[in-house]
Design a protein around this motif. Structure first.
Motif: not given
Length: 150
Positions: A75, A77-79, A107, A110-111, A114, A139, A143
């Motif tokens: 989270s 990294i996503w935020e 990361f 997690t990607m 999704k 994406t 990041c």
């Protein structure tokens, strides 16, 4: 529980001098955290010693609990705010190395879990449409940025 290490993050908003200053500051923070960790490890060694029997007996509250790792969310990294990236060092074979490479791999993990990036109706990576692969790559580029460091 292990402490998380600070990631090497750079802000892309600003001048080149500001970026270099941020890198130097993050290196100083890493040095300080390493010194603090070494001091804590000495405190642990010098702390109270329990007998082997006391250490091996489980507490009554933890008998039936199964130890699980939990989900990797990444989270932090996503935020990230817009304009900030994690710097990943790359060796001469263009392979990511260091702490940030682990962050990059997690990361990506997690990607691909999704559904908006990699839906389960594609059983093979070769069947995945190129536009979805390009979306995942863009994406990652938002990041992370890479530096040839070794």
């Amino acid at each position: 529980m292990a402490k998380r290490k600070r990631l090497n993050v750079v802000s892309l908003i600003g001048s080149r001098a500001q970026v270099e200053e941020q890198r130097a500051t993050s290196a100083q923070h890493q040095d300080l955290s390493q010194m603090q960790q070494s001091g804590q490890s000495e405190e642990v060694r010098g702390g109270s010693q329990q007998s082997h029997e006391e250490q091996s007996q489980p507490s009554l509250g933890n008998i039936n609990r199964k130890k699980v790792r939990g989900a990797t969310l990444m989270s932090e990294i996503w935020e990230f705010p817009e304009g900030q990236r994690v710097i990943v060092k790359i060796n001469n074979l263009f392979q990511p190395v260091g702490e940030e490479s682990t962050c990059l791999c997690r990361f990506i993990g997690t990607m691909v879990r999704k559904a908006e990036f990699a839906p389960i109706n594609y059983l093979n990576w070769h069947e995945m449409p190129n536009n979805r692969k390009e979306e995942m790559w863009s994406t990652i580029e938002v990041c992370f940025c890479s530096i040839i460091g070794l």
